[in-house]
Scaffold this active site. Structure first.
Site, PDB file in Angstrom:
ATOM      1  N   LYS A   1    -117.099  -9.627   8.305  1.00  0.00           N
ATOM      2  CA  LYS A   1    -117.687 -10.747   9.043  1.00  0.00           C
ATOM      3  C   LYS A   1    -116.939 -12.026   8.674  1.00  0.00           C
ATOM      4  O   LYS A   1    -117.144 -12.585   7.600  1.00  0.00           O
ATOM      5  CB  LYS A   1    -119.181 -10.919   8.732  1.00  0.00           C
TER       6      LYS A   1
ATOM      7  N   GLU B   1    -116.836 -14.218  -4.987  1.00  0.00           N
ATOM      8  CA  GLU B   1    -115.886 -15.300  -5.317  1.00  0.00           C
ATOM      9  C   GLU B   1    -116.512 -16.567  -4.762  1.00  0.00           C
ATOM     10  O   GLU B   1    -116.497 -16.777  -3.552  1.00  0.00           O
ATOM     11  CB  GLU B   1    -114.540 -15.063  -4.622  1.00  0.00           C
TER      12      GLU B   1
ATOM     13  N   CYS C   1    -110.751 -22.983  -3.145  1.00  0.00           N
ATOM     14  CA  CYS C   1    -111.692 -22.884  -4.272  1.00  0.00           C
ATOM     15  C   CYS C   1    -110.995 -23.114  -5.604  1.00  0.00           C
ATOM     16  O   CYS C   1    -111.655 -23.362  -6.603  1.00  0.00           O
ATOM     17  CB  CYS C   1    -112.335 -21.513  -4.254  1.00  0.00           C
TER      18      CYS C   1
ATOM     19  N   GLU D   1    -118.138 -29.740  -6.432  1.00  0.00           N
ATOM     20  CA  GLU D   1    -116.853 -29.490  -5.792  1.00  0.00           C
ATOM     21  C   GLU D   1    -116.770 -30.326  -4.495  1.00  0.00           C
ATOM     22  O   GLU D   1    -117.660 -30.242  -3.655  1.00  0.00           O
ATOM     23  CB  GLU D   1    -116.807 -27.999  -5.466  1.00  0.00           C
TER      24      GLU D   1
HETATM   25  N1  LIG Z   1    -113.967 -18.233  -5.252  1.00  0.00           N
HETATM   26  C1  LIG Z   1    -113.199 -18.083  -4.194  1.00  0.00           C
HETATM   27  O1  LIG Z   1    -112.264 -17.279  -4.162  1.00  0.00           O
HETATM   28  C2  LIG Z   1    -113.467 -18.931  -2.970  1.00  0.00           C
HETATM   29  C3  LIG Z   1    -112.564 -18.898  -1.915  1.00  0.00           C
HETATM   30  C4  LIG Z   1    -112.827 -19.676  -0.792  1.00  0.00           C
HETATM   31  C5  LIG Z   1    -113.950 -20.460  -0.727  1.00  0.00           C
HETATM   32  N2  LIG Z   1    -114.791 -20.457  -1.769  1.00  0.00           N
HETATM   33  C6  LIG Z   1    -115.958 -21.313  -1.760  1.00  0.00           C
HETATM   34  O2  LIG Z   1    -116.554 -21.331  -0.467  1.00  0.00           O
HETATM   35  C7  LIG Z   1    -117.113 -22.620  -0.205  1.00  0.00           C
HETATM   36  C8  LIG Z   1    -116.619 -23.146   1.115  1.00  0.00           C
HETATM   37  O3  LIG Z   1    -116.832 -22.269   2.135  1.00  0.00           O
HETATM   38  P1  LIG Z   1    -118.121 -22.380   3.074  1.00  0.00           P
HETATM   39  O4  LIG Z   1    -118.832 -23.645   2.817  1.00  0.00           O
HETATM   40  O5  LIG Z   1    -117.707 -22.085   4.452  1.00  0.00           O
HETATM   41  O6  LIG Z   1    -118.967 -21.202   2.483  1.00  0.00           O
HETATM   42  P2  LIG Z   1    -120.244 -20.533   3.082  1.00  0.00           P
HETATM   43  O7  LIG Z   1    -120.853 -19.842   1.936  1.00  0.00           O
HETATM   44  O8  LIG Z   1    -121.059 -21.444   3.873  1.00  0.00           O
HETATM   45  O9  LIG Z   1    -119.654 -19.480   4.136  1.00  0.00           O
HETATM   46  C9  LIG Z   1    -118.873 -18.390   3.737  1.00  0.00           C
HETATM   47  C10 LIG Z   1    -119.193 -17.197   4.643  1.00  0.00           C
HETATM   48  O10 LIG Z   1    -120.565 -16.858   4.485  1.00  0.00           O
HETATM   49  C11 LIG Z   1    -121.193 -16.796   5.754  1.00  0.00           C
HETATM   50  N3  LIG Z   1    -122.592 -17.120   5.591  1.00  0.00           N
HETATM   51  C12 LIG Z   1    -123.189 -18.327   5.536  1.00  0.00           C
HETATM   52  N4  LIG Z   1    -124.518 -18.173   5.368  1.00  0.00           N
HETATM   53  C13 LIG Z   1    -124.760 -16.838   5.316  1.00  0.00           C
HETATM   54  C14 LIG Z   1    -125.934 -16.036   5.156  1.00  0.00           C
HETATM   55  N5  LIG Z   1    -127.133 -16.576   5.008  1.00  0.00           N
HETATM   56  N6  LIG Z   1    -125.799 -14.692   5.156  1.00  0.00           N
HETATM   57  C15 LIG Z   1    -124.597 -14.128   5.294  1.00  0.00           C
HETATM   58  N7  LIG Z   1    -123.450 -14.828   5.447  1.00  0.00           N
HETATM   59  C16 LIG Z   1    -123.540 -16.169   5.453  1.00  0.00           C
HETATM   60  C17 LIG Z   1    -120.407 -17.765   6.609  1.00  0.00           C
HETATM   61  O11 LIG Z   1    -120.600 -17.480   7.979  1.00  0.00           O
HETATM   62  C18 LIG Z   1    -119.008 -17.467   6.130  1.00  0.00           C
HETATM   63  O12 LIG Z   1    -118.542 -16.303   6.754  1.00  0.00           O
HETATM   64  C19 LIG Z   1    -116.680 -23.485  -1.333  1.00  0.00           C
HETATM   65  O13 LIG Z   1    -117.702 -23.647  -2.258  1.00  0.00           O
HETATM   66  C20 LIG Z   1    -115.544 -22.704  -1.968  1.00  0.00           C
HETATM   67  O14 LIG Z   1    -115.286 -22.988  -3.305  1.00  0.00           O
HETATM   68  C21 LIG Z   1    -114.594 -19.710  -2.875  1.00  0.00           C
HETATM   69  O1  LIG Z   2    -109.913 -20.536  -1.737  1.00  0.00           O
HETATM   70  C1  LIG Z   2    -109.817 -19.578  -2.423  1.00  0.00           C
HETATM   71  C2  LIG Z   2    -108.665 -18.662  -2.595  1.00  0.00           C
HETATM   72  C3  LIG Z   2    -107.453 -19.377  -2.975  1.00  0.00           C
HETATM   73  C4  LIG Z   2    -106.360 -18.466  -3.440  1.00  0.00           C
HETATM   74  O2  LIG Z   2    -106.430 -17.241  -3.315  1.00  0.00           O
HETATM   75  O3  LIG Z   2    -105.402 -19.024  -3.969  1.00  0.00           O
END
Ligand SMILES: NC(=O)c1ccc[n+]([C@@H]2O[C@H](COP(=O)([O-])OP(=O)(O)OC[C@H]3O[C@@H](n4cnc5c(N)ncnc54)[C@H](O)[C@@H]3O)[C@@H](O)[C@H]2O)c1
Ligand SMILES: O=CCCC(=O)O
Length: 497
Positions: free
Chosen positions: A187, A264, A298, A396
């Site tokens: 998804k 993650e 992230c 963040e």
């Molecule tokens: N640790 C990592 O590797 C990593 C990588 C990328 C982003 N991030 C984190 O993600 C965040 C930014 O992304 P975002 O704000 O779009 O994240 P988000 O959690 O809002 O969305 C991520 C995914 O989850 C889905 N989602 C949202 N609510 C949901 C629910 N209730 N049930 C199931 N799926 C749901 C979204 O549609 C999307 O596909 C930041 O905090 C960032 O640090 C972490």
């Molecule tokens: O945003 C998260 C992933 C970033 C990376 O894989 O370097």
């Protein structure tokens, strides 16, 4: 800083541009319900894709569940071949795939190309790992028993991904899962579903059997679909990259079936520059780290800690470099930095900026909205002498705000760095290897990067601690997360003959 415009692209292979979900090897239009995907740089609608109802997600889960029964028995060599095909196909279609990323995510085309190479590398890596799944032989206390372990695929995996790496966040989960014999239901984020659909098109060409690679789509229905994935007894693992808040929801929902999980989640990376650091190196690296995806990764530095003896010089030199960015539509070849994903991103940057300034931070580079380019364009902000009480020390930003804090001692800066519930990445710059080692050990993060701001690589275990999540992706460890370890004991054997 200069601004740039672009002209509309055409793809070399228009078949990569898909506007349907992909279930059981078929392109699925769904019901009458659709949602729109827009180019964040222009606001122009670039696609209309189906909003799937829960019933169709259940169908996708059933398909993946049934495909698992045969897919798990394919040979590792076969799976390796499909993964390798996928790697080759991604690189053959690099320009188109990168264009799709830029159109839906807004990042500059150069960065998008880098993402496709990075995303494809997970298929190459796991093509090589697929045949190398090992167990162990164990000497039990009972001399009449013989014991060994095998690793088996966990089953159907639900993969939920964010918008910031529309391709790479999917591949580093899906490649590992498919390598060991799991089937997947992916998804993508509703803002960036087109890269996932292009990959589904390539997965079919690569030879993955029907039902092994499925992509479901949702915007308004996302919470319901997420719940269906988490609560289905047929889905054995949910792997998620996204915010910590959503991670907590998914974890609660998954408790009903005690699912295996890898998360993650959010980060709050400290970037520490000691007084003996190579300043030019630290500046180059902070540019690559802080402004990758305009701060929307992230592992982007969220907080810079620069030694008090060099903070003013460092801030000034950084501002000079950032001023050379060319901001514009990601498809314009002159553009070095594109736009952010949406207006909420900008609001968060402005909230953090205002808060830090109100609490006494100095403005080094004012930055701000670039309304002439579009509502999602924002020039980077640099603040220095940010007080420890600023919100950005804890939260963040996930955007183009670079706050620089001052410190004097190693103990003090490690204290600041660890004073957060997050623990994903951290960066340390010093010429003294003892400092690098001591600080790396003391930092409460899953990953520490020394004297470089760019460490992401398919060969490394990627993941966090604390509220940044658990599980590791990439590397030899990444494959284990998609397997279960089975212990087999053969008893009542003679001790000897
Ligand atoms: N640790 C990592 O590797 C990593 C990588 C990328 C982003 N991030 C984190 O993600 C965040 C930014 O992304 P975002 O704000 O779009 O994240 P988000 O959690 O809002 O969305 C991520 C995914 O989850 C889905 N989602 C949202 N609510 C949901 C629910 N209730 N049930 C199931 N799926 C749901 C979204 O549609 C999307 O596909 C930041 O905090 C960032 O640090 C972490
Ligand atoms: O945003 C998260 C992933 C970033 C990376 O894989 O370097």
């Amino acid at each position: 800083m200069s601004l740039s415009k672009y002209s509309k692209p055409t793809l070399n292979n228009p078949d990569l541009f898909r506007e349907s979900a992909y279930i059981d090897g078929k392109w699925v239009k769904g019901t009458e319900d659709f949602f729109e995907v827009a180019d964040p740089a222009t606001g122009e609608v670039i696609a209309r894709v189906p909003e799937l109802p829960v019933s169709m997600v259940e169908e996708a889960i059933d398909v993946a569940y049934s495909a698992f029964k045969t897919y798990k028995n394919t040979s590792p060599r076969e799976r390796s071949k499909w993964l390798r095909n996928m790697y080759n196909l991604m690189l053959e279609n690099l320009d188109d795939l990168a264009t799709i990323i830029t159109l839906e995510n807004g990042k500059a085309l150069g960065e998008a190309k880098g993402e496709i190479k990075y995303a494809a590398s997970y298929f190459e890596w796991y093509a090589e790992e697929a045949p190398r799944l090992y167990g162990a032989t164990i000497q039990p206390l009972n001399p009449n028993n013989r014991v060994f372990t095998i690793r088996q695929p966990v089953g159907v995996c639900g993969i939920i991904c964010p918008w910031n790496f529309p391709s790479a966040m999917i591949t580093r989960k899906a490649a590992a899962a498919l390598a060991v014999g799991c089937t997947v239901v992916i998804k993508p984020d509703s803002q960036t579903p087109l890269s996932a659909l292009a990959m589904a098109y390539l997965a079919e060409k690569a030879g993955f059997p029907k039902g092994s690679f499925n992509v479901i789509l949702s915007h308004a229905n996302t919470p319901k679909l997420g719940k269906a994935l988490c609560e289905s007894p047929k889905v054995k693992k949910v792997t998620f990259t996204g915010s910590t808040n959503v991670g907590k929801i998914l974890m609660k929902q998954s408790s009903t079936t005690l699912k295996k999980l890898s998360f993650e989640l959010g980060g709050n990376a400290p970037f520490i520059v000691f007084e003996d650091a190579d300043l030019d190196q630290a500046l180059e690296q902070v540019m690559a780290c802080k402004f990758r995806g305009l701060g929307q990764t992230c592992v982007c530095a969220n907080r810079l800690y620069v030694h008090s003896s060099i903070i003013d010089k460092f801030s000034k030199l950084l501002a000079e470099k950032v001023n050379k960015f060319v901001i514009g539509h990601g498809l314009d070849p002159k553009t070095t930095h594109g736009c952010v994903i949406n207006s909420d991103s900008i609001k968060k940057v402005e909230r953090h900026k205002k808060d830090a300034i109100d609490k006494g931070a100095k403005v080094v580079l004012e930055g701000g909205r670039l309304n002439d380019l579009g509502p999602n364009f924002y020039a980077p902000v640099i603040l220095s002498h940010v007080p420890a009480t600023a919100i950005v020390a804890k939260e963040e930003t996930f955007g183009p705000l670079c706050p620089i804090f001052s410190f004097d001692t190693m103990e003090e800066v490690v204290g600041y760095a660890n004073d957060t519930e997050f623990g994903l990445a951290a960066y340390v710059f010093s010429k003294n290897v003892n400092v690098l080692y001591t600080v790396s050990e003391a930092l409460e993060t899953g990953m520490v990067s020394c004297n470089t701001g760019v460490f992401s690589d398919c060969s490394i275990p990627f993941g966090g601690v604390k509220e940044s999540g658990f599980g590791r992706e990439g590397s030899l460890y990444g494959i284990e997360d998609y397997t279960v370890l089975k212990t087999i004991t053969i008893g009542n054997l003679p001790n000897s003959i």
